[in-house]
Design a protein around this motif. Structure first.
Motif, PDB file in Angstrom:
ATOM      1  N   GLN A 113      11.143   2.784 -12.781  1.00  0.00           N
ATOM      2  CA  GLN A 113      10.740   2.954 -11.149  1.00  0.00           C
ATOM      3  C   GLN A 113      10.258   1.662 -10.889  1.00  0.00           C
ATOM      4  O   GLN A 113      10.299   1.605  -9.626  1.00  0.00           O
ATOM      5  N   ILE A 114       9.153   1.104 -11.446  1.00  0.00           N
ATOM      6  CA  ILE A 114       8.622   0.503 -11.450  1.00  0.00           C
ATOM      7  C   ILE A 114       8.879  -0.993 -11.764  1.00  0.00           C
ATOM      8  O   ILE A 114       8.985  -1.976 -10.832  1.00  0.00           O
ATOM      9  N   GLU A 115       9.965  -1.418 -12.255  1.00  0.00           N
ATOM     10  CA  GLU A 115      10.211  -2.702 -13.416  1.00  0.00           C
ATOM     11  C   GLU A 115      11.932  -3.019 -13.062  1.00  0.00           C
ATOM     12  O   GLU A 115      12.513  -2.930 -13.510  1.00  0.00           O
ATOM     13  N   GLN A 116      11.297  -2.951 -11.812  1.00  0.00           N
ATOM     14  CA  GLN A 116      12.455  -3.938 -10.346  1.00  0.00           C
ATOM     15  C   GLN A 116      12.276  -4.397  -9.264  1.00  0.00           C
ATOM     16  O   GLN A 116      11.176  -4.615  -9.139  1.00  0.00           O
ATOM     17  N   PRO A 153       0.709  -1.545   0.259  1.00  0.00           N
ATOM     18  CA  PRO A 153      -0.128  -0.242  -0.432  1.00  0.00           C
ATOM     19  C   PRO A 153       0.980   1.595  -0.101  1.00  0.00           C
ATOM     20  O   PRO A 153       0.605   2.276  -1.142  1.00  0.00           O
ATOM     21  N   SER A 154       1.833   0.969   0.824  1.00  0.00           N
ATOM     22  CA  SER A 154       2.356   2.648   0.498  1.00  0.00           C
ATOM     23  C   SER A 154       3.779   2.671  -0.444  1.00  0.00           C
ATOM     24  O   SER A 154       3.707   3.687  -1.156  1.00  0.00           O
ATOM     25  N   GLU A 155       3.728   1.377  -1.195  1.00  0.00           N
ATOM     26  CA  GLU A 155       4.233   1.525  -2.787  1.00  0.00           C
ATOM     27  C   GLU A 155       3.511   2.238  -3.215  1.00  0.00           C
ATOM     28  O   GLU A 155       3.527   3.303  -4.565  1.00  0.00           O
ATOM     29  N   LEU A 156       1.917   1.917  -3.469  1.00  0.00           N
ATOM     30  CA  LEU A 156       0.947   2.072  -4.235  1.00  0.00           C
ATOM     31  C   LEU A 156       0.990   2.826  -4.218  1.00  0.00           C
ATOM     32  O   LEU A 156       0.775   4.356  -5.497  1.00  0.00           O
ATOM     33  N   GLU A 157       0.570   4.206  -3.458  1.00  0.00           N
ATOM     34  CA  GLU A 157       0.277   4.910  -2.589  1.00  0.00           C
ATOM     35  C   GLU A 157       1.810   6.662  -3.769  1.00  0.00           C
ATOM     36  O   GLU A 157       1.330   8.001  -3.725  1.00  0.00           O
ATOM     37  N   CYS A 158       3.033   6.104  -3.751  1.00  0.00           N
ATOM     38  CA  CYS A 158       3.540   6.662  -4.535  1.00  0.00           C
ATOM     39  C   CYS A 158       3.399   6.402  -5.578  1.00  0.00           C
ATOM     40  O   CYS A 158       4.366   7.036  -6.962  1.00  0.00           O
ATOM     41  N   ILE A 159       2.651   5.766  -6.051  1.00  0.00           N
ATOM     42  CA  ILE A 159       2.744   5.330  -7.078  1.00  0.00           C
ATOM     43  C   ILE A 159       1.107   6.146  -8.858  1.00  0.00           C
ATOM     44  O   ILE A 159       0.395   6.301  -7.957  1.00  0.00           O
TER      45      ILE A 159
END
Length: 993
Positions: free
Chosen positions: A555-558, A541-547
């Motif tokens: 930034q996503i493809e790793q 969820p925390s990562e999703l907030e930054c997307i």
């Protein structure tokens, strides 16, 4: 419009500025009045090629040759001396030949002209507020068009709206992968064509997504039009060997005709009167094969229609001739040798899971079987084994379920089922379609996951041809957020740091992971499969907030987890293998040029019999060569070779992988240096040089660009290799038939020449030459024995050995030594027998009285001469028709059982034979017609002389054909490449035959 639009800077404008400049409405499109005005201003949206067909020009051409001039002069002379019957016959000959030439040539030209309409696509156009399909030829600047996956772009356009839109611009730029388009982009002035992401170009195809665009350039103002202009600049038609042969023959026969006219005058001691002039003119006409050009056109036009029915549209008639000499066919793989129907047939997951998938086509029906072993080299599928697991939604492993969800969600293809037709269809990229069919078989289609189970697509990073991957972020019904990654394995592994599905695979580096997977990749590629890999990760969820939609994909493809790979198969066409084997039997080398991986290309080449002996794939060249595998090569290796190195190869490669348009040209040059005759296929604008440089350029009608089609000689409407082979067979049949009727037509003229020239030796009581045939009889004989049987021979069916004989040597042209021998020997014999019968009836069975004034008309002193002329006319006319039957097969005995079984097969020849008998009877037995027009009498017992002449002719024909096999033994015209290829097959080709 207020001003003519610039066609060069629309990539620098916003969509609103483009609409404003074009005075177009994005909501309603153009009105009918606007369309009419712009169509008048800019013309039809079509590439300019050859001028349209003019019936008047074709008609005039029929009256601008040497034969017509001679016939017209003879007719005028007959009218001048008030011989109206003779003048009428001559005019009839003139107009019959002109009519044949006109109708056949005009029909052929119209067939070529209609080709553009047959290959022109449609576009969805917004006009007057309504969207309707229209031919792309009707597009004008300012038109609003809708683009969907699979469409061919009809003109150069500025994009107004894009939804995941990608276009295939390989035909224009050479870029192999689709280009992502974005209407919001405003490009720089100096950006290249391939970097103008806010434009779409004419003749390119939409591979994914949809969009809306405004047309700004049409016809020759488009990017492909600019290339077409360059291709047409200085493009002159080159005469073929056949045309050159006919030109030479015409000059030779014209010279002979002039000499014979002088001989006629000399034989009459230059005491020239109307009868002498008419005889000289008639003899000159008898020498010139007046129907030859028309019959050549007729034969090729008929062949053109036959090939059209077989899905090959001929743009240049002379290419049919060249087809018969083709020694090498250089073919694309996808869609030509294969079906261009991507089918997912295998899935591999590193956690020791290997699956095989049944079912072909778009219908999502087929079982998914788990292999007994995960090792692809020894995996087996035994459907009766208890160890085998039938995979269903209820018993899928977690890893397989992840793989299937990734294939389904990271995907823009749509499967549709039509309730009315009961058929499945797809919209989208063929590879993605194959993935979607696979997921649908396991009840995990995108439609089910999104619309029924509640998955949501949050973000999408479309497929990028530069990095060869696509990413989708989706949320499951329980709130878990997944990121799925799909693409080329080497690009997917770059983004992976974990592979928890198989702890044995170390992933401390992407190269380490790829190395571990490489054996499986090679195994799939060796079976002809295209490999696609899928990975995933869970986003917190925390990562999703930054997307957001602006988050860079890097930034996503790793930090992805590698799931597994799938193998997608493009099955060979069922007829491809048999067609390739036919080529081998015919002495033709088939070469496959493809952009695929070498292992995939090799596998397909084996399946379609291009490569017959697998051992040779690993063979190396000897120490004098460049030390690489020359049977299957990668384009970069072939391109790196010098001309000397290429020419030093014992044979050129039969498979070139990762092929580029430049590679094609280099291969053609190498083949030409080896005296090969090359047929080359292509579909893109950048294939145009190779299509034009090849002896026969063959464009793809379904996938090909308009420029490629214009540069080609033949267009395949089904993009099928088997159609190429049928076209070659038709080309061989056609040229063989041209040789047959040329032999018959010119041979009959030689017979007439011998008979009529020797006949000048007979003189009457006044010392004047007594003609063995009257001028009208000469013309009638010429018409009966020339055009009708020659036309019939032009449509003769192919001989049994048509596609087992080696290619014809084009350097020899039409008039080979064998053809010349047939013409002279058979023609001279027939003419000699005929004039002999004339002499026998005059001096042996007659009183030898040649009378007086028998060339002008009948009087009692001419009775013997008129009877002898009747015998001569019957002998000469009917023996030449017998000769026509002999020409059906210049090697087999005319009276052999196989030939006698086929005696009524050629209806045209039967009709010609019957017509000759009917006219002969009329000329001999109808009062006044026989004596006043043909200047001959009926015959009775003399028919025995005619039938004895037949017997003598058939005996001579049999002896001559028997001796020919020793004088002209069959020769195998094979290049070193062909001989090595046949040797390498170790007899497999013969076994197939």
């Amino acid at each position: 419009m207020s001003a003519e639009p610039s066609f060069t800077d629309y990539h620098t404008l916003t969509s609103e500025e483009a609409l404003q400049r074009l005075e177009a409405s994005a909501s309603s499109g153009l009105s009918d009045d606007q369309v009419s005005l712009r169509l008048a201003t800019y013309g039809e949206n079509a590439l300019v090629g050859e001028n349209g067909v003019s019936a008047l020009k074709v008609l005039i051409a029929q009256f601008t040759n040497v034969l017509v001039v001679i016939l017209a002069a003879a007719s005028a002379l007959s009218f001048a001396v008030k011989d109206f019957a003779e003048a009428t016959v001559i005019l009839l000959v003139l107009f019959i030949n002109a009519a044949i030439g006109f109708f056949q040539e005009y029909k052929a030209e119209k067939t070529v002209e209609s080709l553009k309409k047959m290959t022109s696509p449609n576009a969805q156009v917004l006009r007057n507020g309504t969207i309707a399909p229209l031919p792309t030829s009707e597009l004008v600047p300012g038109d609003i068009i809708l683009l969907t996956s699979g469409d061919v772009v009809g003109a150069d356009c500025r994009l107004l709206e894009t939804i995941n839109l990608e276009t295939d611009e390989a035909l224009l730029t050479g870029e192999a992968l689709p280009i992502h388009k974005d209407y919001t982009t405003v490009c720089k002035t100096d950006d290249s064509v391939g970097d103008r992401f806010n434009l779409v170009y004419s003749s390119t195809t939409v591979t994914k997504g949809r969009g809306r665009a405004v047309v700004y350039a049409t016809g020759m103002s488009t990017e492909v039009g600019k290339i077409a202009k360059k291709l047409m600049a200085g493009n002159k038609k080159r005469k073929t060997k056949l045309a050159k042969s006919l030109d030479k023959m015409a000059l030779v026969l014209l010279a002979v005709a002039i000499v014979l006219a002088i001989i006629v005058f000399a034989a009459n001691r230059f005491k020239i009167n109307s009868e002498v002039i008419l005889y000289a003119v008639s003899l000159a006409i008898a020498v010139i094969p007046e129907g030859l050009v028309a019959i050549v056109t007729l034969t090729m036009a008929i062949g053109m229609r036959r090939m059209s029915k077989q899905k090959a549209l001929v743009r240049q008639l002379n290419s049919i001739e060249i087809l018969g000499s083709v020694t090498d066919i250089c073919s694309d793989k996808t869609g030509t040798l294969t079906q261009s129907k991507m089918v997912l047939v295998r899935a591999f997951i590193p956690s020791n899971e290997l699956y095989h998938i049944d079912g072909l086509g778009l219908e999502p029906i087929g079982n998914v079987y788990k292999a007994i072993s995960s090792n692809e080299s020894d995996s087996t599928i035994n459907r009766n084994s208890k160890a085998e697991v039938l995979v269903e939604d209820s018993n899928m492993s977690p890893s397989l379920e992840l793989l299937v969800k990734g294939a389904s969600l990271c995907n823009n293809a749509v499967l549709k089922y039509d309730n009315e037709t009961g058929e499945w269809s797809s919209a989208g990229d063929p590879t993605e379609t194959a993935l979607q069919v696979f997921a649908t078989k396991l009840q995990h289609s995108k439609e089910i996951l999104v619309n029924r189970q509640g998955y949501k697509i949050l973000y999408e990073y479309p497929f990028d041809s530069g990095i060869k991957r696509m990413t989708v972020i989706a949320q499951s019904p329980d709130g878990t957020v997944f990121a799925f990654l799909k693409g080329a394995t080497e690009k997917i592994t770059e983004c992976c740091t974990q592979s928890p599905l198989n702890p044995e695979i170390g992933v401390n580096s992407s190269s380490n992971l790829y190395s571990a997977l490489e054996p499986h990749i090679e195994s799939m590629a060796a079976d002809g499969l295209r490999v696609i890999s899928i990975a995933y990760k869970i986003i917190s969820p925390s990562e999703l907030e930054c997307i957001s939609s602006n988050t860079p994909r890097e930034q996503i493809e790793q930090n992805f987890n590698y799931i597994g790979m799938v193998g997608i198969y493009d099955p060979p066409r069922p007829e491809s293998r048999d067609s390739v084997i036919k080529c081998h039997q015919a002495g033709i080398v088939v070469r496959m040029l493809t952009g695929d991986h070498p292992a995939t290309a090799t596998a397909i080449a084996k399946q379609v019999a291009i490569i017959q002996d697998s051992k040779r794939i690993s063979d190396k060249l000897d120490s004098t060569s460049v030390g690489i595998n020359n049977l299957v090569m990668v384009a970069r290796d072939f391109d790196a070779m010098t001309i000397e190195q290429i020419d030093a190869l014992p044979e050129l490669p039969v498979v070139i992988a990762r092929c580029t348009p430049e590679t094609k040209v280099k291969l053609i040059e190498a083949l030409h240096r080896r005296k090969a005759v090359v047929a080359m296929t292509g579909d893109g604008v950048n294939d145009s040089p190779s299509l034009k440089y090849a002896d026969v350029g063959i464009a793809m009608g379904m996938a090909g660009s308009d420029v490629a089609k214009q540069a080609s000689a033949i267009i395949l409407t089904d993009d099928n290799f088997a159609t190429i082979v049928r076209a070659v067979a038709e080309g061989r049949r056609m040229f063989s038939n041209i040789a047959k009727f040329a032999t018959e037509l010119i041979g009959s003229n030689v017979a007439e020449l011998v008979c009529l020239t020797v006949g000048l030796a007979f003189r009457d009581l006044n010392g004047r030459t007594v003609f063995p045939l009257s001028p009208v009889a000469i013309l009638a004989n010429n018409m009966l024995t020339g055009t009708p049987p020659a036309m019939a021979l032009g449509v003769e069916r192919a001989l049994p050995e048509n596609m087992t004989n080696p290619p014809r040597d084009p350097a020899k042209g039409l008039f080979t030594w064998e053809v010349v021998s047939d013409i002279i020997v058979q023609g001279a014999f027939i003419g000699g027998i005929s004039i002999t019968c004339y002499w026998l009836r005059l001096d042996v069975f007659g009183d030898g009285n040649l009378g007086s004034g028998c060339n002008i008309g009948y009087n009692p002193s001419c009775d013997t001469v008129f009877k002898a002329r009747g015998v001569n006319f019957a002998c000469l006319t009917l023996m030449i028709l017998n000769f026509a039957y002999s020409c059906r097969d210049t090697r087999r005995q005319t009276l052999s059982i196989p030939m006698l079984k086929r005696v009524f097969e050629n209806r045209g020849l039967v009709f010609s034979y019957l017509l000759a008998w009917v006219i002969t009877m009329i000329a001999l037995y109808v009062p006044k017609v026989n004596t006043s027009i043909f200047k001959q009498h009926y015959i009775t017992w003399e028919w025995s002389m005619v039938f004895i002449a037949f017997i003598v002719q058939f005996i001579f024909d049999a002896i001559y054909k028997y001796l020919k096999q020793f004088i002209f033994p069959p020769t195998f015209r094979a290049t070193q490449s062909q001989l090595l290829l046949q040797k390498s097959s170790q007899g497999k080709i013969i076994e197939e035959k």
